[in-house]
Design an enzyme around this catalytic site. Structure first.
Site, PDB file in Angstrom:
ATOM      1  N   ASP A   1       0.765  -1.170   0.012  1.00 41.36           N
ATOM      2  CA  ASP A   1      -0.004  -0.013  -0.078  1.00 41.36           C
ATOM      3  C   ASP A   1       0.779   1.048   0.054  1.00 41.36           C
ATOM      4  O   ASP A   1       1.538   1.475   1.037  1.00 41.36           O
ATOM      5  CB  ASP A   1      -0.833   0.259   1.293  1.00 41.36           C
ATOM      6  CG  ASP A   1      -2.076   1.249   1.194  1.00 41.36           C
ATOM      7  OD1 ASP A   1      -1.604   2.216   0.649  1.00 41.36           O
ATOM      8  OD2 ASP A   1      -2.830   1.329   1.795  1.00 41.36           O
ATOM      9  N   HIS A   2       1.311   1.622  -1.181  1.00 41.98           N
ATOM     10  CA  HIS A   2       2.271   2.785  -1.314  1.00 41.98           C
ATOM     11  C   HIS A   2       2.132   3.911  -0.449  1.00 41.98           C
ATOM     12  O   HIS A   2       3.237   4.645   0.008  1.00 41.98           O
ATOM     13  CB  HIS A   2       2.404   3.257  -2.904  1.00 41.98           C
ATOM     14  CG  HIS A   2       1.221   4.052  -3.171  1.00 41.98           C
ATOM     15  ND1 HIS A   2       0.386   3.759  -3.764  1.00 41.98           N
ATOM     16  CD2 HIS A   2       1.194   5.344  -3.255  1.00 41.98           C
ATOM     17  CE1 HIS A   2      -0.448   4.635  -4.127  1.00 41.98           C
ATOM     18  NE2 HIS A   2       0.156   5.783  -3.862  1.00 41.98           N
TER      19      HIS A   2
ATOM     20  N   HIS B   1      -6.135   3.044   1.691  1.00 47.56           N
ATOM     21  CA  HIS B   1      -5.350   4.166   2.048  1.00 47.56           C
ATOM     22  C   HIS B   1      -5.873   4.840   3.153  1.00 47.56           C
ATOM     23  O   HIS B   1      -5.406   4.889   4.368  1.00 47.56           O
ATOM     24  CB  HIS B   1      -5.090   5.267   1.267  1.00 47.56           C
ATOM     25  CG  HIS B   1      -4.389   4.686  -0.353  1.00 47.56           C
ATOM     26  ND1 HIS B   1      -3.290   3.702  -0.139  1.00 47.56           N
ATOM     27  CD2 HIS B   1      -4.447   5.104  -1.452  1.00 47.56           C
ATOM     28  CE1 HIS B   1      -3.003   3.532  -1.341  1.00 47.56           C
ATOM     29  NE2 HIS B   1      -3.743   4.379  -2.287  1.00 47.56           N
TER      30      HIS B   1
END
Lengths: 516, 353
Positions: free
Chosen positions: A205-206, A268
């Site tokens: 999950d960047h 996010h």
């Protein structure tokens, strides 16, 4: 079902006395294999990240890169593509010599991901690098493909026995989205964990690789002044916003299948909620941090079908204005199917039913084509119990509000009541602001630089664990399902505005959405 | 390179007037566009010979984002009687809509011998209170450093600037007793230390650190101190007892006592190296492993001979930082603390005794 949660990531090793005091810790010798090596993510993010790591001398002592993709091409042609991608998208101008050193022995394996022959060739290339090095090298398989290929690639890696390797660590890095529903996420977890063990799996999950998100942990757990207030006794509500001023651009094909809830909230924004609400971990190890985040997700009630209308709102933007230009509405965007019911805006009201947070609403909202781009967390404190000041001619004593801005201007601001200069005691709110950019010399590395390094080092702190993904889906899945069965048309908002009026119905009396 | 700059200057001025000008310019810039905000990271005081201010300005210009948020240049010209000053407030870029542009402040004060006794009272009002302050005197002037030390939390020095290695190490040691020392000679060895640490990081190789039997370092002729600090680092991390180094032509040789065996040490000047720092580091273990790292195009060239005689050679990518990069890193290090420098320095000093 969660599998292997809470297990240690790696066996402890004897300490290396030479690493004390070094800012950059050694990364074990590794061959990185990128599946989907010619795709957009590889070109725009992964290859530039690898170049920047190389430029900083932050790659492993021994580092090799293999690209795997469908298109037939020679090693040299792929190297030239890598160079072009790095020159186009690197955050710094590439140094020709560093580029040559990085790309000199890059290999390319063509073929479809379901073809066993591809994995046989890949195995040979991996072995060849090891023979060259004279030692076993760690292997990291980066799945930068369409999600439909994740189980196919993982299955083939298992079939060809590339999921384990004598004397070295084998890891698989999986891009988002990890499933498009709870069922899919569980199925994917089941398939991945049938081949790899959980400590080998790194779900990206960047957002977690962004300095700004990591700073939230520092903000909460390195500053004693906030912790005594960080609970239901002092906090009235929490509002998490991820607003974008742009439309969907050329991503209609992906976006119309995903929608705002899947695109940002399921991963996010729930991560941000976890960072706000989690208990201090015993230590900052991958397992301890993720254990605390999972507890938060477990404390968020899963909505029933009847509750969804009261806790979730979706909408689409109509034509309007952005950046001084006329822009089209969602349904007029290129590639969006006629009559699409996909949401470009989603807002939720969630609760966290535990001792610390019971009764505090967590408002989450995200959308395209809103008034401006901002990602922030606003924590509103309860009002003072007694107002000794006259309210005449005053903007009044408003509750303190702590705003953590993640982008574009990363910082913290605290709203306080202050006296307006003059003979009367008239109060108005003022902001005390701190901006991270003003206080540090260093430039933040790209999220992918940090995440690729961490994956190669086997540090899973910034990656999503299997039970975390499933916990996120357990919250979002009932909403996705309910919306799938609800006929359109959706509520709308004008492009460039604050979002749909319908979002107000999620708010408790007296609460307001912050201006975007 | 800054794109937007506000300037004030005055002759025969006072620190109060300079400070007021700074405040005025900041208010002006903020009023002009409220996206301009002053960076508040680090004060840097540079005491320089006036005739070399241009050269120093060029070096500092090259550090880019590592520029101190407030730079106070005290430009010294012995016979000057008047205090002149220039204030520049610059942003690196115009603020994009909705974003901020950081302002960095540079104050240049030209002064002479007659001001030296009161130097503290000139510099003190011109640094931002509560920010760490880094002191740099690239042209020597040790007595001035002593004078300004009460203002500083860290001192930037370059031990290779001193003509005598022993004196350089002694001076760094003396300063380090009172303030945090950032030594550019130490920072030049950082990539080498990182790579040596990484080479011996795989668990099977960690045990071989205890069997190191030979360390050779080739260095720029003026960078003996950088080589000594690298060996001092190995000695302090691996618990060696270093003995004195003896000159043999262009080389210094000696031994260190490790727990199991003697370690032979050799530091050799590399006249072909055009930039300050190290050229080549070679380590050998009693088991017959030989690891050589040397400068190459696009990174360090690694050459490893395994105990059984197999040899491997490859490039570990990495860009050269250049001297401005090393200086920028020095400024950044003023905000950090490296616990391994002092033990390395002590071990290096022991090799000169």
């Amino acid at each position: 079902m969660a599998v292997s949660a809470g297990r240690a990531t790696e066996e402890p090793q004897a300490e290396n006395p030479l690493t004390a005091g070094l800012e950059r810790l050694p990364v074990p010798p590794t061959t990185l294999v990128i599946f989907g090596a010619t795709g957009d993510l590889a070109r725009r993010k992964l290859l530039p990240a690898l170049y920047n790591l190389a430029h900083d001398g932050a790659l492993p002592e021994r580092f090799h890169l293999i690209g795997v993709s469908r298109k037939e091409k020679a090693h040299e042609a792929y190297r030239a593509e890598c160079e072009e991608a790095i020159r186009s998208f690197s955050r710094r101008k590439p140094d020709d010599d560093v580029l040559a050193a990085l790309l000199g022995d890059v290999k390319y394996v063509p073929g479809t991901f379901d073809d066993a022959h591809v994995y046989a060739v890949l195995g040979e290339e991996l072995d060849r690098f090891e023979q060259q090095a004279g030692e076993p090298l760690n292997r990291a398989f980066y799945l930068s493909t369409a999600p439909g290929f994740f189980p196919v690639i993982v299955g083939q890696l298992g079939e060809s026995e590339l999921n384990h390797h004598e004397g070295s660590q084998v890891r698989v890095i999986i891009e988002k989205p990890f499933g498009t529903s709870l069922e899919e996420a569980r199925e994917l977890n089941r398939k991945v964990l049938a081949i790899f063990e959980e400590p080998q799996v790194f779900r990206i999950d960047h957002y977690l690789g962004k300095e700004t998100v990591q700073n939230m942990m520092a903000f909460r757990f390195a500053n004693g002044m906030f912790e005594p207030l960080w609970n239901r006794n002092y906090i009235d509500s929490v509002q998490i916003t991820a607003a974008e001023d742009i439309g969907i651009g050329s991503r209609a094909d992906y976006y119309d299948k995903a929608g705002a809830l899947r695109d940002l909230i399921q991963n996010h924004m729930l991560q941000l909620l976890c960072h706000v609400a989690m208990e201090p971990p015993v230590s900052f190890t991958a397992e301890e941090v993720r254990n605390e985040k999972v507890k938060v997700l477990q404390a968020v009630p899963h909505p029933s079908a009847a509750q969804i209308a009261g806790m979730a709102v979706r909408a689409q933007y109509t034509a309007g204005h952005a950046g001084g230009e006329d822009v089209v509405g969602y349904l007029e965007e290129d590639g969006v199917p006629e009559g699409s019911n996909t949401e470009a805006y989603a807002a939720l009201r969630l609760g966290v039913d535990n001792w610390r947070w019971a009764g505090v609403p967590f408002y989450l909202r995200t959308g395209k084509r809103l008034a401006r781009k901002v990602t922030e967390i606003a924590v509103t404190l309860k009002p003072v119990p007694h107002l000794a000041f006259s309210q005449d001619g005053s903007l009044g004593v408003q509750p303190n509000q702590l705003v953590l801005t993640l982008q574009p201007n990363e910082g913290v601001s605290l709203r306080l009541g202050a006296k307006i200069p003059g003979t009367r005691m008239i109060i108005r709110p003022v902001n005390m602001e701190f901006l991270y950019g003003t206080a540090f010399l260093s430039q933040s590395p790209e999220a992918y630089e940090r995440l690729i390094t961490d994956a190669m080092r086997g540090d899973a702190t910034l990656f999503t664990r299997n039970d975390e993904v499933e916990g996120q889906w357990m919250i979002c899945d009932p909403i996705v399902k309910a919306w799938e069965h609800e006929p359109g048309p959706l509520p709308t908002y004008e492009a460039g505005s604050q979002g749909p009026a319908e979002a107000d119905r999620l708010l408790r009396p007296g609460d307001h959405w912050r201006a975007i | 390179m800054s794109v937007s700059e506000a300037v004030w200057s005055a002759q025969g001025t006072t620190p109060d007037a300079i400070e007021a000008a700074l405040r005025g310019l900041l208010i002006e810039r903020h009023a002009e566009n409220d996206s301009y905000v002053p960076a508040r990271v680090l004060n840097m005081i540079a005491f320089v010979d006036r005739e070399w201010t241009g050269e120093i300005a060029n070096r500092l210009r090259g550090v880019g984002r590592y520029h101190a948020s407030r730079l106070l240049v005290l430009a010294y010209e012995p016979r000057r009687v008047r205090l002149d000053a220039r204030v520049m407030i610059a942003a690196e870029n115009e603020p994009a809509p909705g974003e901020l542009a950081l302002l960095r402040e540079t104050v240049v004060v030209e002064l002479g011998d007659r001001h030296l006794d009161d130097l503290l009272t000139i510099a003190d009002p011109l640094v931002v209170t509560d920010l760490p302050t880094l002191l740099w005197s690239p042209h020597g002037h040790h007595e001035i450093v002593e004078h300004l030390l009460p203002l500083a939390q860290s001192v930037l020095l370059d031990s290779v600037d001193e003509p005598d290695a022993g004196e350089a190490l002694a001076r760094a040691g003396t300063l380090a007793e009172r303030v945090y020392v950032v030594d550019l000679a130490w920072l030049r060895s950082t990539p080498w230390r990182e790579r040596v640490a990484a080479t011996f990081d795989p668990p099977p190789l960690r045990t071989e650190l205890g069997t190191l039997s030979q360390v050779d370092v080739r260095h720029h002729p003026e960078s003996t101190v950088a080589a000594m600090l690298l060996i001092g680092w190995l000695a302090s991390r691996l618990d060696w007892q270093p003995g004195p180094l003896i000159a043999h032509g262009a080389a210094l040789t000696g031994t260190a006592r490790a727990s199991r065996q003697e370690v032979n040490l050799r530091l050799e000047s590399a006249p072909e190296l055009m930039v300050r720092g190290l050229e080549d580091v070679t380590l050998e273990t009693a088991k017959g492993r030989r690891v050589q790292l040397r400068r190459g195009r696009g990174g360090l060239r690694a050459r490893v001979r395994e105990p059984r005689g197999h040899e491997h050679e490859w490039t570990i990518p990495g860009a050269s930082r250049g001297e401005t990069g090393v200086l920028g890193e020095g400024i950044r290090q003023a905000l950090l603390r490296d616990p391994t420098y002092l033990p390395a320095l002590a071990a290096a000093r022991a090799m000169l005794s």
